[in-house]
Write a protein that holds these residues in place. Structure first.
Motif, PDB file in Angstrom:
ATOM      1  N   ASP A  17      73.551  59.873  47.903  1.00 39.60           N
ATOM      2  CA  ASP A  17      74.163  59.727  46.594  1.00 39.60           C
ATOM      3  C   ASP A  17      73.290  60.435  45.559  1.00 39.60           C
ATOM      4  O   ASP A  17      72.072  60.222  45.520  1.00 39.60           O
ATOM      5  CB  ASP A  17      74.282  58.237  46.241  1.00 39.60           C
ATOM      6  CG  ASP A  17      75.190  57.992  45.051  1.00 39.60           C
ATOM      7  OD1 ASP A  17      74.895  58.529  43.966  1.00 39.60           O
ATOM      8  OD2 ASP A  17      76.175  57.236  45.203  1.00 39.60           O
ATOM      9  N   ARG A  19      72.827  59.837  42.612  1.00 38.04           N
ATOM     10  CA  ARG A  19      72.225  58.920  41.651  1.00 38.04           C
ATOM     11  C   ARG A  19      70.972  58.227  42.188  1.00 38.04           C
ATOM     12  O   ARG A  19      70.358  57.427  41.495  1.00 38.04           O
ATOM     13  CB  ARG A  19      73.246  57.861  41.240  1.00 38.04           C
ATOM     14  CG  ARG A  19      74.436  58.393  40.477  1.00 38.04           C
ATOM     15  CD  ARG A  19      75.551  57.372  40.369  1.00 38.04           C
ATOM     16  NE  ARG A  19      76.168  57.106  41.683  1.00 38.04           N
ATOM     17  CZ  ARG A  19      77.209  56.306  41.860  1.00 38.04           C
ATOM     18  NH1 ARG A  19      77.739  55.676  40.818  1.00 38.04           N
ATOM     19  NH2 ARG A  19      77.729  56.126  43.061  1.00 38.04           N
ATOM     20  N   ILE A  22      69.365  54.170  43.545  1.00 37.76           N
ATOM     21  CA  ILE A  22      70.270  53.326  42.764  1.00 37.76           C
ATOM     22  C   ILE A  22      69.631  51.979  42.429  1.00 37.76           C
ATOM     23  O   ILE A  22      70.094  51.266  41.549  1.00 37.76           O
ATOM     24  CB  ILE A  22      71.603  53.104  43.495  1.00 37.76           C
ATOM     25  CG1 ILE A  22      71.384  52.427  44.853  1.00 37.76           C
ATOM     26  CG2 ILE A  22      72.357  54.419  43.650  1.00 37.76           C
ATOM     27  CD1 ILE A  22      72.659  51.929  45.487  1.00 37.76           C
ATOM     28  N   GLN A  49      83.789  43.416  46.926  1.00 37.76           N
ATOM     29  CA  GLN A  49      82.440  43.730  46.485  1.00 37.76           C
ATOM     30  C   GLN A  49      81.470  43.827  47.657  1.00 37.76           C
ATOM     31  O   GLN A  49      81.616  43.138  48.672  1.00 37.76           O
ATOM     32  CB  GLN A  49      81.915  42.655  45.519  1.00 37.76           C
ATOM     33  CG  GLN A  49      82.472  42.730  44.114  1.00 37.76           C
ATOM     34  CD  GLN A  49      81.649  41.893  43.158  1.00 37.76           C
ATOM     35  OE1 GLN A  49      81.179  40.818  43.495  1.00 37.76           O
ATOM     36  NE2 GLN A  49      81.466  42.383  41.954  1.00 37.76           N
ATOM     37  N   THR A  68      72.085  42.105  44.527  1.00 41.87           N
ATOM     38  CA  THR A  68      72.774  43.077  43.692  1.00 41.87           C
ATOM     39  C   THR A  68      74.191  43.215  44.239  1.00 41.87           C
ATOM     40  O   THR A  68      74.387  43.193  45.449  1.00 41.87           O
ATOM     41  CB  THR A  68      72.051  44.436  43.727  1.00 41.87           C
ATOM     42  OG1 THR A  68      70.881  44.378  42.917  1.00 41.87           O
ATOM     43  CG2 THR A  68      72.937  45.541  43.185  1.00 41.87           C
ATOM     44  N   ALA A  70      78.087  45.363  43.987  1.00 41.95           N
ATOM     45  CA  ALA A  70      78.734  46.616  43.578  1.00 41.95           C
ATOM     46  C   ALA A  70      80.164  46.602  44.099  1.00 41.95           C
ATOM     47  O   ALA A  70      80.447  46.043  45.162  1.00 41.95           O
ATOM     48  CB  ALA A  70      77.982  47.818  44.135  1.00 41.95           C
ATOM     49  N   ASP A  74      82.898  51.860  44.569  1.00 39.69           N
ATOM     50  CA  ASP A  74      81.751  52.630  44.102  1.00 39.69           C
ATOM     51  C   ASP A  74      80.467  51.841  44.392  1.00 39.69           C
ATOM     52  O   ASP A  74      79.972  51.106  43.544  1.00 39.69           O
ATOM     53  CB  ASP A  74      81.855  52.921  42.605  1.00 39.69           C
ATOM     54  CG  ASP A  74      80.727  53.832  42.117  1.00 39.69           C
ATOM     55  OD1 ASP A  74      79.890  54.245  42.949  1.00 39.69           O
ATOM     56  OD2 ASP A  74      80.675  54.124  40.907  1.00 39.69           O
ATOM     57  N   GLY A  76      77.501  52.569  44.352  1.00 43.18           N
ATOM     58  CA  GLY A  76      76.356  52.881  43.505  1.00 43.18           C
ATOM     59  C   GLY A  76      76.410  52.253  42.125  1.00 43.18           C
ATOM     60  O   GLY A  76      75.438  52.302  41.378  1.00 43.18           O
ATOM     61  N   ASP A  77      77.544  51.631  41.791  1.00 40.83           N
ATOM     62  CA  ASP A  77      77.715  50.994  40.474  1.00 40.83           C
ATOM     63  C   ASP A  77      77.224  49.546  40.571  1.00 40.83           C
ATOM     64  O   ASP A  77      78.002  48.611  40.678  1.00 40.83           O
ATOM     65  CB  ASP A  77      79.185  51.048  40.062  1.00 40.83           C
ATOM     66  CG  ASP A  77      79.419  50.444  38.685  1.00 40.83           C
ATOM     67  OD1 ASP A  77      78.434  50.243  37.933  1.00 40.83           O
ATOM     68  OD2 ASP A  77      80.591  50.149  38.359  1.00 40.83           O
ATOM     69  N   ILE A  78      75.919  49.356  40.511  1.00 41.00           N
ATOM     70  CA  ILE A  78      75.320  48.066  40.847  1.00 41.00           C
ATOM     71  C   ILE A  78      75.179  47.133  39.645  1.00 41.00           C
ATOM     72  O   ILE A  78      75.088  47.571  38.499  1.00 41.00           O
ATOM     73  CB  ILE A  78      73.941  48.243  41.502  1.00 41.00           C
ATOM     74  CG1 ILE A  78      72.956  48.876  40.508  1.00 41.00           C
ATOM     75  CG2 ILE A  78      74.037  49.078  42.762  1.00 41.00           C
ATOM     76  CD1 ILE A  78      71.513  48.776  40.934  1.00 41.00           C
ATOM     77  N   THR A  79      75.172  45.853  39.945  1.00 38.71           N
ATOM     78  CA  THR A  79      74.853  44.809  38.972  1.00 38.71           C
ATOM     79  C   THR A  79      73.797  43.914  39.589  1.00 38.71           C
ATOM     80  O   THR A  79      74.014  43.336  40.651  1.00 38.71           O
ATOM     81  CB  THR A  79      76.093  43.957  38.623  1.00 38.71           C
ATOM     82  OG1 THR A  79      77.095  44.802  38.060  1.00 38.71           O
ATOM     83  CG2 THR A  79      75.732  42.867  37.631  1.00 38.71           C
TER      84      THR A  79
END
Length: 209
Positions: A17, A19, A22, A49, A68, A70, A74, A76-79
């Motif tokens: 990725d 990004r 991540i 998720q 974490t 996501a 996606d 790579g779109d982590i919280t």
């Protein structure tokens, strides 16, 4: 050569990725519980998720299991959700580290989180006195099993996990008679040797349930 029914149906390859990373350590937050590292990732898909469990290191060297999430669309779109499993008390088998999370769904409403414990005493894998188990308490946090550790060194000469143990992966196996067996593969330490960094033995072990 593999038999025809054992061959891969599709070639598998990986693309990094752009990004990356991540999930870097929070080096600019000295009070964070993941300022030193983010390691030992284990990902589980729950609904729409990804839940990524990993070990984070605090400034004092203690390590806790974090979460974490996501979206599947996606990864790579982590919280970040912070630590979900804390270390134990000063005299506990997991007083220093809880690391190497391995989350397994045993039934629709039954999840297990296995983890490697470090007590902060001894040397080499002798600092790792067992594998712990935690179960969900609210979907985000986990509660440790009172009878921990679920696997512990035998301290019997000649045993492959005499002095310590770490890691672990659980798989479900179907037996010829149609029954199910759970298999836990982990690292055991039978001997240290005179120089623990050069001579310490590490072997693969198996426990079944």
């Amino acid at each position: 050569a593999p038999m025809p029914d054992q061959r891969l149906k599709r070639n598998v390859f990986w693309l990094r990725d752009p990004r990356n990373p991540i999930l870097p350590p929070r080096a600019d937050e000295p009070d964070s519980t993941e300022t030193g590292c983010c390691m030992n990732p284990w990902a589980v898909r729950i609904g729409d998720q990804w839940h990524l469990y990993y070990a984070g290191a605090a400034k004092d060297g203690t390590r806790r299991i974090h979460l974490t999430t996501a979206p599947v669309r996606d990864p790579g779109d982590i919280t970040r959700h912070g630590p979900v499993l804390d270390i134990g008390g000063a005299d506990d088998f997991d007083a220093r580290w809880v690391v190497l999370p391995h989350v397994v769904q045993f039934a629709p409403d039954r999840w297990h989180l296995y983890y490697t414990a470090n007590c902060g005493r001894g040397e080499g894998l002798g600092q790792f006195p067992g594998i712990g188990l935690a179960v969900p308490s609210d979907g985000r946090a986990w509660t440790k099993r009172e009878q921990n550790p679920v696997l512990a060194p035998t301290h019997k000469w000649g045993d492959p996990d005499r002095l310590g143990m770490a890691g672990g992966s659980v798989i479900q196996a179907k037996l010829p008679d149609g029954s199910t067996e759970w298999r836990f593969y982990y690292t055991g330490c039978p001997t240290f040797g005179q120089d623990v960094f050069l001579n310490q033995q590490k072997v693969c072990c198996l426990a079944v349930s």
